[in-house]
Scaffold this motif. Sequence first.
Motif, PDB file in Angstrom:
ATOM      1  N   ILE A 188     -73.053  62.913  49.942  1.00 21.12           N
ATOM      2  CA  ILE A 188     -72.164  63.881  49.291  1.00 21.12           C
ATOM      3  C   ILE A 188     -71.670  63.332  47.956  1.00 21.12           C
ATOM      4  CG2 ILE A 188     -69.901  64.990  49.431  1.00 21.12           C
ATOM      5  CD1 ILE A 188     -70.376  65.219  52.481  1.00 21.12           C
ATOM      6  N   ARG A 191     -74.886  60.399  45.841  1.00 26.39           N
ATOM      7  CA  ARG A 191     -76.232  60.907  45.604  1.00 26.39           C
ATOM      8  C   ARG A 191     -76.434  61.613  44.269  1.00 26.39           C
ATOM      9  NH1 ARG A 191     -77.602  65.626  45.329  1.00 26.39           N
ATOM     10  NH2 ARG A 191     -75.585  66.213  46.159  1.00 26.39           N
ATOM     11  N   GLN A 197     -82.588  58.516  47.152  1.00 25.60           N
ATOM     12  CA  GLN A 197     -83.457  57.362  47.396  1.00 25.60           C
ATOM     13  C   GLN A 197     -82.784  56.064  46.952  1.00 25.60           C
ATOM     14  OE1 GLN A 197     -87.843  58.591  46.785  1.00 25.60           O
ATOM     15  NE2 GLN A 197     -86.746  59.673  45.187  1.00 25.60           N
ATOM     16  N   PRO A 203     -79.932  63.702  40.494  1.00 27.21           N
ATOM     17  CA  PRO A 203     -80.073  64.823  39.559  1.00 27.21           C
ATOM     18  C   PRO A 203     -79.085  64.784  38.395  1.00 27.21           C
ATOM     19  CG  PRO A 203     -79.332  65.584  41.730  1.00 27.21           C
ATOM     20  CD  PRO A 203     -79.702  64.151  41.876  1.00 27.21           C
ATOM     21  N   MET A 204     -77.959  64.076  38.506  1.00 25.53           N
ATOM     22  CA  MET A 204     -76.983  64.021  37.417  1.00 25.53           C
ATOM     23  C   MET A 204     -77.203  62.818  36.493  1.00 25.53           C
ATOM     24  SD  MET A 204     -74.889  66.612  37.759  1.00 25.53           S
ATOM     25  CE  MET A 204     -76.221  67.638  38.339  1.00 25.53           C
TER      26      MET A 204
ATOM     27  N   GLU B  56     -83.191  59.886  58.876  1.00 29.09           N
ATOM     28  CA  GLU B  56     -82.620  58.854  58.000  1.00 29.09           C
ATOM     29  C   GLU B  56     -82.548  59.294  56.538  1.00 29.09           C
ATOM     30  OE1 GLU B  56     -84.073  54.952  60.540  1.00 29.09           O
ATOM     31  OE2 GLU B  56     -84.813  55.241  58.508  1.00 29.09           O
ATOM     32  N   ARG B  57     -83.427  60.208  56.125  1.00 28.51           N
ATOM     33  CA  ARG B  57     -83.517  60.551  54.698  1.00 28.51           C
ATOM     34  C   ARG B  57     -83.192  62.017  54.388  1.00 28.51           C
ATOM     35  NH1 ARG B  57     -83.832  55.426  52.554  1.00 28.51           N
ATOM     36  NH2 ARG B  57     -84.524  54.269  54.364  1.00 28.51           N
ATOM     37  N   TYR B  60     -79.208  64.833  55.717  1.00 27.14           N
ATOM     38  CA  TYR B  60     -77.927  65.059  55.044  1.00 27.14           C
ATOM     39  C   TYR B  60     -77.894  66.413  54.335  1.00 27.14           C
ATOM     40  CZ  TYR B  60     -78.523  60.134  55.851  1.00 27.14           C
ATOM     41  OH  TYR B  60     -78.807  58.944  56.444  1.00 27.14           O
ATOM     42  N   PRO B  71     -74.512  68.192  55.855  1.00 24.94           N
ATOM     43  CA  PRO B  71     -73.173  68.041  55.262  1.00 24.94           C
ATOM     44  C   PRO B  71     -73.135  68.206  53.743  1.00 24.94           C
ATOM     45  CG  PRO B  71     -73.991  65.946  56.170  1.00 24.94           C
ATOM     46  CD  PRO B  71     -74.910  67.025  56.646  1.00 24.94           C
ATOM     47  N   VAL B  72     -74.277  68.026  53.074  1.00 25.26           N
ATOM     48  CA  VAL B  72     -74.278  68.148  51.603  1.00 25.26           C
ATOM     49  C   VAL B  72     -74.512  69.594  51.159  1.00 25.26           C
ATOM     50  CG1 VAL B  72     -75.328  67.269  49.473  1.00 25.26           C
ATOM     51  CG2 VAL B  72     -75.241  65.809  51.481  1.00 25.26           C
ATOM     52  N   TYR B  75     -72.459  71.912  48.814  1.00 24.82           N
ATOM     53  CA  TYR B  75     -72.188  71.512  47.428  1.00 24.82           C
ATOM     54  C   TYR B  75     -73.351  71.850  46.502  1.00 24.82           C
ATOM     55  CZ  TYR B  75     -68.660  68.929  49.942  1.00 24.82           C
ATOM     56  OH  TYR B  75     -67.619  68.611  50.762  1.00 24.82           O
ATOM     57  N   LEU B  76     -74.431  72.376  47.052  1.00 21.39           N
ATOM     58  CA  LEU B  76     -75.653  72.537  46.265  1.00 21.39           C
ATOM     59  C   LEU B  76     -76.000  73.994  45.997  1.00 21.39           C
ATOM     60  CD1 LEU B  76     -77.934  69.907  48.039  1.00 21.39           C
ATOM     61  CD2 LEU B  76     -76.486  69.591  46.035  1.00 21.39           C
ATOM     62  N   ALA B 116     -81.636  69.278  44.044  1.00 18.89           N
ATOM     63  CA  ALA B 116     -81.300  67.972  44.622  1.00 18.89           C
ATOM     64  C   ALA B 116     -82.499  67.318  45.310  1.00 18.89           C
ATOM     65  CB  ALA B 116     -80.157  68.138  45.621  1.00 18.89           C
ATOM     66  N   PRO B 118     -85.450  65.127  45.762  1.00 20.39           N
ATOM     67  CA  PRO B 118     -86.021  64.036  44.947  1.00 20.39           C
ATOM     68  C   PRO B 118     -87.529  63.876  45.107  1.00 20.39           C
ATOM     69  CG  PRO B 118     -84.824  63.118  46.818  1.00 20.39           C
ATOM     70  CD  PRO B 118     -84.847  64.615  46.998  1.00 20.39           C
ATOM     71  N   ARG B 119     -88.110  63.074  44.230  1.00 18.38           N
ATOM     72  CA  ARG B 119     -89.540  62.739  44.298  1.00 18.38           C
ATOM     73  C   ARG B 119     -89.718  61.676  45.353  1.00 18.38           C
ATOM     74  NH1 ARG B 119     -92.415  63.396  38.991  1.00 18.38           N
ATOM     75  NH2 ARG B 119     -94.138  62.411  40.051  1.00 18.38           N
ATOM     76  N   TRP B 120     -90.050  62.061  46.559  1.00 18.43           N
ATOM     77  CA  TRP B 120     -90.124  61.058  47.632  1.00 18.43           C
ATOM     78  C   TRP B 120     -91.312  60.122  47.490  1.00 18.43           C
ATOM     79  CZ3 TRP B 120     -86.111  59.672  50.151  1.00 18.43           C
ATOM     80  CH2 TRP B 120     -85.071  60.592  50.362  1.00 18.43           C
ATOM     81  N   LEU B 122     -91.737  58.214  45.309  1.00 16.31           N
ATOM     82  CA  LEU B 122     -91.248  56.965  44.742  1.00 16.31           C
ATOM     83  C   LEU B 122     -90.893  55.942  45.814  1.00 16.31           C
ATOM     84  CD1 LEU B 122     -88.932  58.316  41.886  1.00 16.31           C
ATOM     85  CD2 LEU B 122     -91.280  57.529  41.704  1.00 16.31           C
ATOM     86  N   THR B 123     -90.469  56.417  46.987  1.00 18.53           N
ATOM     87  CA  THR B 123     -90.004  55.448  47.992  1.00 18.53           C
ATOM     88  C   THR B 123     -90.638  55.617  49.373  1.00 18.53           C
ATOM     89  OG1 THR B 123     -88.107  56.879  48.441  1.00 18.53           O
ATOM     90  CG2 THR B 123     -87.744  55.076  46.911  1.00 18.53           C
ATOM     91  N   GLU B 266     -87.357  64.674  26.208  1.00 21.25           N
ATOM     92  CA  GLU B 266     -87.446  63.227  26.057  1.00 21.25           C
ATOM     93  C   GLU B 266     -86.988  62.877  24.642  1.00 21.25           C
ATOM     94  OE1 GLU B 266     -88.014  61.508  28.581  1.00 21.25           O
ATOM     95  OE2 GLU B 266     -88.770  63.117  29.846  1.00 21.25           O
ATOM     96  N   GLN B 311     -71.627  69.607  40.106  1.00 21.39           N
ATOM     97  CA  GLN B 311     -73.010  69.193  39.902  1.00 21.39           C
ATOM     98  C   GLN B 311     -73.978  70.347  39.722  1.00 21.39           C
ATOM     99  OE1 GLN B 311     -74.731  67.398  43.514  1.00 21.39           O
ATOM    100  NE2 GLN B 311     -72.846  67.924  44.564  1.00 21.39           N
TER     101      GLN B 311
END
Lengths: 285, 559
Positions: A188, A191, A197, A203-204, B56-57, B60, B71-72, B75-76, B116, B118-120, B122-123, B266, B311
């Motif tokens: 929350i 992130r 990750q 994103p911010m 785990e990822r 949320y 839980p997030v 907010y999105l 929100a 992400p590019r998974w 990467l990890t 850029e 955000q």
Amino acid sequence: MRDRLQLNLFWRAALFYVVVFYGGLVWLFPRVSQWAVEAPEPLPLPAAALSMYWWLLLTGLFIYVSSSEARRQAFLHPLYRWFGVRGTRRRQALRWGVLVALPAAVGGMFYWDGLPRLSSPAGIRSQHPTMPKAFAKLANPLRHLSAEQVRAYQATLVARGAADVPPEAARERLVAQLVGEGAGLYAINCRPCHGMQANGAGPMARGFRLKPADFRDPGLLPTVVESYAFWRVSKGGPGLPAASTPWDSAMPIWELDLGEEERWKVLLGEYFLSGVGPREPEKLP
Amino acid sequence: MSVARSMGSRCHGRPGLPALAALLVVIGTAKLAWSQAPRPPQSEQTLAEGRRIYSERCVYCHGEKGDGNGPVADYLDPRPRDFTVGMFKLRTTHSGELPTDEDLFRVVSRGIPGTAMPRWELTLSEEQRWKVVDFIKAFSPEFADRAFDPASKVVQASAPIPPSPESIAKGRAVFERAKCFECHGRDGRGDGQKSDTLEDGWGFKLRVRNLTRGWNLKGGAEPQDIYYRFTTGLNGTPMPSFRTTLSEEERWHLANYIASLARTRESEQVVVKAKRVSGDLPQTPEHPDWKLAEALQVPLTGQVLARPRWQNISVELVEARALYNDRELALLLVWDDPFADTEHHADREVSRFEATYVRPFADIPRKPGVFRDAIAVQFPVRLREGARKPHFFRGDASDPVNLWLWKADRQRQGLNPVEEYNARGFRTPLVLQPEGDQHVHGGGSWQAGQWRVVVRRALRTEDRQDIQFEEGRLIPIAFNSWDGSNGEHGLIMSLSAWSFLALEAPVPASLYLYALLALLAVGLGEWWFVRYSRRRSLELAWQDDPERVAPTGWRGPVV
């Protein structure tokens, strides 16, 4: 054949200068360093080093050509002949060309050097300033759970109607629960900038000049003790000393919004999501 | 790899260019096929592993039940995907169909820009991502039903038409004919007349994509990616499929046109270079003199530093230009905003928030007619030597900032739209300067989803709470921006970090003198050397053969 390739000392000195300075220091060196450290671009010598080498090179050449009368003559006589003997029309034109170009180049260099320029706004920034004493002594109360904490958790499990859980299993479940809650708080609150990750690419993140910390960087979290991370979370950017440019840091003062236990919990989640642990404080004998 | 197969099977290309077409198909498939290794076989164990990674990822945001209610989620905007109903936006399958496994894998791998997600890649390893994809599919019973098998519903795409000016021009015509502008706006900035009424399949209000922000195109900004968006439609949104209404060729032209609109952001530059002009400064944003000034693209991000954190911003980029003369400085600020919000109802402002972040669908009104659009330019009050600056978020107690705040509602009311404020940190409200100290003027206009605003002030004022401009210095400059119809007001805003403003210093007259002196000194040295060389060369010639020198009258060196 051999005679034809023989250059006089002036041209040999000039050639030596061009090859060593431009070929070696300006062209080759950056490319060798690029290859050596696998950089994406050639790594040029710093201007200060380059000018030092330039002086060294000129001094060396001067000492060489003036080290004996024969060399001095071999160096200077062709110059006297070139500038002093009238020669063919072509020679005359070439001479005038050199005589005009040289002062023009020097004047131009003075002008170029003196043009008002904005110095780069980049400055030196201290990445890991010393933390305040008050934080140095703190330890995460949720990391090494006491038997009492586990007992209290067992009691809440029983109160919720669960069967009696042995202490070790209860401890494991409590740790998992705390880490999960911490990761939730992280998701929350942290992130948006530090990323789900934990790689500093939330994103911010894009809009800030000082990029959010990448928690997967092995040079970051594993090099500081947990109380250090707690200090950074609690006091944020404004809590940094001037050497760490607090005015560029977007890190919030989280003690304004999250309770002490929540902040410790967030750290559990942060370490879990980044896959690295804190540095253990050294024990002095 | 059904995508690769389907594209390969239709590889006929244009007459005379089969090799080129084949090459393009290879490039196209390389872009679409994100998985390099063969997909691992599915088993109880891989599914359990997928569940562990998910919990785990992903949990949320997407929630334990996979219903997008983690839980997030509150907010999105857009909210996280609800996996239980089998409705997915980014697919290569026909409208209304399930996505293929590769579609899901691609989204998990490269994430969704502007959200929100992400590019998974990467990890998470490829194997881990496949396991998660398998687990996600288990949330929705449709995936198990053979009748819905997406593999048979994949869009059969022809070879892409390479982008060219002709193709882009044809695509522009298709954009008009298919009425894309009704939502996406004339110039693609998401400002179409229908764009403030749209909702998704769950009743949440939608923001139409601004097609000029290439970095935010959810499925990617390459023509191949864009082609699939309007060929398949975005399930669960008003974005339809144009597969039956537009021909294959038209859709490739349209894809090329949309891709040509997409700009990048850029930029490593951090300095707005103010150009000196001799006459009056332009008073309006449309004035041709603005072309003299170089634009700096300043990235903005959400105000996530203090409660109420935000955000789900609308303004992500402000383009700044600056001109000055011997008296005044003028700034031109350009930013995209789909609606001109020129009303402000102060009584609707929200001051109390429960959580650390603002909830976009619960806490604030996000519709036109409530809050105004506004922009603020921020400077330090005092310029210091060295790196020291006030904090970029409204300064701090010891180091105040000076803000020039342009408000769309004041502009509509015919008042001076720019007001001068001061701030000493985010914890105290902005302080409006007294009327006698208001020195900033300006004005703006909104057109086709874009505000263009000019603000002007004298280079120097008598007010000690004002920034004083000096030539040749790096002056910190930052921006705050509010999009009223996105619910933004107060600290619910987007903001930038410090950039710099620099007034070009004129070349000092002494520099010309120094250059000339250097030139003369070298010339003088040459003159001496040539004279000396003449004498020495005669001497050398005499040594070689005195007879040859005799005609010149030179009698040899005096010993």
